[in-house]
Design a protein around this motif. Structure first.
Motif, PDB file in Angstrom:
ATOM      1  N   THR A  85       0.808  -1.228   0.000  1.00 33.12           N
ATOM      2  CA  THR A  85       0.000   0.000   0.000  1.00 33.12           C
ATOM      3  C   THR A  85       0.836   1.270   0.000  1.00 33.12           C
ATOM      4  O   THR A  85       0.299   2.366   0.000  1.00 33.12           O
ATOM      5  N   MET A  86       2.144   1.121   0.053  1.00 36.97           N
ATOM      6  CA  MET A  86       2.996   2.321  -0.048  1.00 36.97           C
ATOM      7  C   MET A  86       4.324   1.916  -0.662  1.00 36.97           C
ATOM      8  O   MET A  86       4.846   0.824  -0.392  1.00 36.97           O
ATOM      9  N   ILE A  87       4.846   2.793  -1.496  1.00 35.79           N
ATOM     10  CA  ILE A  87       6.181   2.582  -2.054  1.00 35.79           C
ATOM     11  C   ILE A  87       7.023   3.817  -1.734  1.00 35.79           C
ATOM     12  O   ILE A  87       6.483   4.907  -1.517  1.00 35.79           O
ATOM     13  N   VAL A  88       8.324   3.629  -1.700  1.00 32.11           N
ATOM     14  CA  VAL A  88       9.225   4.778  -1.604  1.00 32.11           C
ATOM     15  C   VAL A  88      10.121   4.734  -2.838  1.00 32.11           C
ATOM     16  O   VAL A  88      10.895   3.796  -3.039  1.00 32.11           O
ATOM     17  N   ASP A  89       9.926   5.738  -3.690  1.00 32.42           N
ATOM     18  CA  ASP A  89      10.541   5.766  -5.016  1.00 32.42           C
ATOM     19  C   ASP A  89      11.766   6.681  -5.006  1.00 32.42           C
ATOM     20  O   ASP A  89      11.832   7.628  -4.224  1.00 32.42           O
ATOM     21  N   PHE A  90      12.712   6.388  -5.882  1.00 35.04           N
ATOM     22  CA  PHE A  90      13.952   7.175  -5.920  1.00 35.04           C
ATOM     23  C   PHE A  90      13.857   8.325  -6.918  1.00 35.04           C
ATOM     24  O   PHE A  90      13.706   8.097  -8.116  1.00 35.04           O
ATOM     25  N   CYS A  91      13.972   9.559  -6.417  1.00 34.37           N
ATOM     26  CA  CYS A  91      14.048  10.755  -7.279  1.00 34.37           C
ATOM     27  C   CYS A  91      15.479  10.895  -7.786  1.00 34.37           C
ATOM     28  O   CYS A  91      16.418  10.860  -6.983  1.00 34.37           O
ATOM     29  N   LEU A  92      15.621  11.102  -9.075  1.00 33.65           N
ATOM     30  CA  LEU A  92      16.947  11.393  -9.641  1.00 33.65           C
ATOM     31  C   LEU A  92      16.974  12.842 -10.095  1.00 33.65           C
ATOM     32  O   LEU A  92      15.992  13.329 -10.660  1.00 33.65           O
ATOM     33  N   PRO A  93      18.099  13.538  -9.879  1.00 32.47           N
ATOM     34  CA  PRO A  93      18.159  14.921 -10.369  1.00 32.47           C
ATOM     35  C   PRO A  93      18.134  14.956 -11.894  1.00 32.47           C
ATOM     36  O   PRO A  93      18.632  14.042 -12.562  1.00 32.47           O
ATOM     37  N   GLY A  94      17.523  15.997 -12.454  1.00 32.29           N
ATOM     38  CA  GLY A  94      17.525  16.183 -13.904  1.00 32.29           C
ATOM     39  C   GLY A  94      18.802  16.870 -14.351  1.00 32.29           C
ATOM     40  O   GLY A  94      19.765  16.995 -13.581  1.00 32.29           O
ATOM     41  N   MET A 122      15.962  10.732  -2.232  1.00 25.98           N
ATOM     42  CA  MET A 122      16.620  11.577  -3.236  1.00 25.98           C
ATOM     43  C   MET A 122      18.007  11.010  -3.530  1.00 25.98           C
ATOM     44  O   MET A 122      18.723  10.637  -2.599  1.00 25.98           O
ATOM     45  N   ALA A 123      18.376  10.956  -4.811  1.00 24.23           N
ATOM     46  CA  ALA A 123      19.722  10.485  -5.168  1.00 24.23           C
ATOM     47  C   ALA A 123      20.691  11.671  -5.186  1.00 24.23           C
ATOM     48  O   ALA A 123      20.383  12.729  -5.747  1.00 24.23           O
ATOM     49  N   ILE A 124      21.848  11.479  -4.574  1.00 23.50           N
ATOM     50  CA  ILE A 124      22.926  12.478  -4.622  1.00 23.50           C
ATOM     51  C   ILE A 124      23.940  11.954  -5.632  1.00 23.50           C
ATOM     52  O   ILE A 124      24.623  10.955  -5.387  1.00 23.50           O
TER      53      ILE A 124
END
Ligand code: URP
Ligand code: ZN
Ligand code: ZN
Ligand code: ZN
Length: 486
Positions: A85-94, A122-124
């Protein structure tokens, strides 16, 4: 309108007992015997568990020259069908490198599509003053964890000094650093070596990413985290070497967490050898599947508590996308599926086999994730006041996994042919039934919400016997201060 989940065995990370669960609106309001309400959900013969939380997904991720085929809609829908019921997705910088813009872009993509709740990491992928400043913005925007890629040289890979700077920043902010642990420099060398020897197929992917290179990077990341004085979360743990590094660090007193994947627990390296090209390429991911000995180590870690959560790293590329690497394994888009299958495969291979108790299953698929990522007990718990993200988990619904009956957009499934012995009878997201087995449920895009995850400075202190070089301030815990969550 109130609802009662009736007649089931409530199963949490701690215990299992017979009780009804009363829901009002989006929340659990009572747990007890003989509860009444306006509507009833039948849980006879089933467990009532907190909805699964997948701490690691890549929906619509731009990666390796293409974009992951699973959308926020199809991914969260497939998840719900499988009890997540929940996911944690990885944001990548543009291209602009901005963290703030990346998070806003992820909101723009996900908000109209998600069928159940999401959070982000968040990805660094580089280091400068902007990144330093914007990490604070990310935390204020509800993103309290930062992933560092020690592999994918020339693309996402970060250097040790940059990682150290970022980890120190995490210590200041009360955020959790995460790593993709593989020695990217050596992987690149080995890739070239095997390619030059004429090994161009998917087996070259496995040869060039041995477990030793994962273990080395895990140890290095742990040392860097220890020096910076932060906890560390190691994603997609595939092998004994990394598990050993985590065990050692934990024994020393460090908060180091390890995340095996459902794929690594149940699929092995034989998938890459003497198989047709498509079959092997569909399973190309980093790290790659390992031998059975490594699988045994991961199961043991879940039993002993030295590994805490089971994720999918769901990064779904179609067969056509995989074929970009037909002549060169180095450009096969890395990633495999599992969002819908995680719970049923872990139950079948873990609980049914006696490796895990049902309570350990709940801990690994939901409660531990919520605790480590600081959304407990709003998520990951069946307690009064928690979000009613609940699964009526039926240990008698069997299914043979196949692309013909899955809800992903993928044209294959790495678990194809697995016969699973338990499935979600009902999946509730914040009090609403979004999936009912055999009842032709349909996705409801836009229903899901972004769940901000606050910083957690009180847990963000190095406990190692080695003195952290940066001496982070000890923040005193106030035992009466109820943590953010509900
Ligand atoms: O092969 C993988 N794991 N693909 C997704 C990106 C990552 O490294 O997590
Ligand atoms: Zn990774
Ligand atoms: Zn095949
Ligand atoms: Zn990943």
């Amino acid at each position: 309108m109130s609802k009662v989940i009736k007649g089931g065995m409530v199963c949490t990370a701690d215990r299992t007992w017979k009780a009804d669960v009363l829901i009002e609106g989006e929340k659990i309001v009572r747990i007890g015997e003989d509860l009444t309400g306006d509507e009833y959900i039948d849980a006879e013969g089933a467990y009532v568990i907190p909805g699964g939380i997948d701490p690691h997904t890549h929906l619509e991720m731009p990666f390796m020259g293409t974009t992951a085929a699973e959308t926020f809609e199809s991914g969260t829908w497939a998840a719900a069908c499988g009890g997540t019921t929940m996911i944690v997705d990885f944001c990548l910088p543009g291209a602009d490198g901005s963290i703030r813009n990346a998070i806003n872009e992820w909101h723009r993509k996900s908000a109209p599509q998600i069928c159940s709740d999401v959070g982000y990491h968040m990805a660094i992928t580089g280091w400068d003053e902007n990144v330093f400043n914007e990490m604070k913005d990310a935390v204020e925007m509800g993103v309290n964890s930062f992933k560092h890629f020690m592999a994918y040289k020339g693309a996402l890979m970060i250097e040790d000094d940059e990682m150290f700077a970022s980890f120190k920043r995490c210590a200041e902010l009360g955020a959790l650093p995460m790593v993709h642990a593989e020695n990217g420099d050596l992987v690149a060398e080995l890739q070239q070596k095997y390619f030059d020897q004429g090994i161009t197929g998917p087996e070259g992917h496995a040869y060039s990413r041995p477990p030793e290179l994962e273990g080395e990077a895990a140890n290095r990341a742990i040392t860097i985290a220890d020096t910076a004085g932060v906890p560390l979360y190691i994603v997609h743990v595939s092998c004994e070497q990394t598990h050993e590094a985590i065990r050692r660090a934990r024994q020393k007193g460090m908060r180091v967490y390890g995340e095996p994947l459902i794929q690594f627990l149940t699929l092995d390296e034989s998938e890459y050898f003497n198989k047709d090209w498509d079959h092997a390429a569909r399973r190309v991911m980093s790290p790659p599947f390992r031998s059975k000995d490594h699988q045994d180590s991961l199961w043991a870690g879940l039993q002993a508590g030295s590994l805490q959560v089971v994720a999918t790293d769901h990064a779904a590329f179609s067969t056509a996308q995989k074929r970009a690497g037909k002549d060169d394994f180095r450009i096969i888009p890395n990633g495999s599926n599992g969002l819908e299958e995680r719970l049923s495969v872990l139950w079948t291979e873990g609980v049914e086999t006696g490796r895990l108790t049902p309570n350990e299953f709940v801990a690994a698929t939901s409660t531990n994730v919520a605790k480590i990522l600081n959304i407990y007990p709003r998520k990951g718990a069946i307690v009064e006041g928690a979000d009613a993200d609940i699964v009526v988990w039926d240990p008698k619904i069997t299914k043979t996994i196949s692309p013909a009956n899955h809800h992903s957009v993928l044209d294959y499934n790495v678990f194809e042919g697995f016969e699973v012995t338990a499935n979600s009878r009902y999946t509730l997201s914040r009090g609403k039934v979004i999936w009912a087995w055999g009842q032709n449920s349909q996705p409801q895009p836009g229903r899901g919400k972004f769940i901000p995850r606050p910083a957690f400075p009180s847990a963000n202190v190095a406990l190692s016997k080695w003195k952290a070089l940066t001496s982070p301030k000890m923040i005193k815990r106030d035992p009466l201060n109820i943590p953010a969550g509900i």
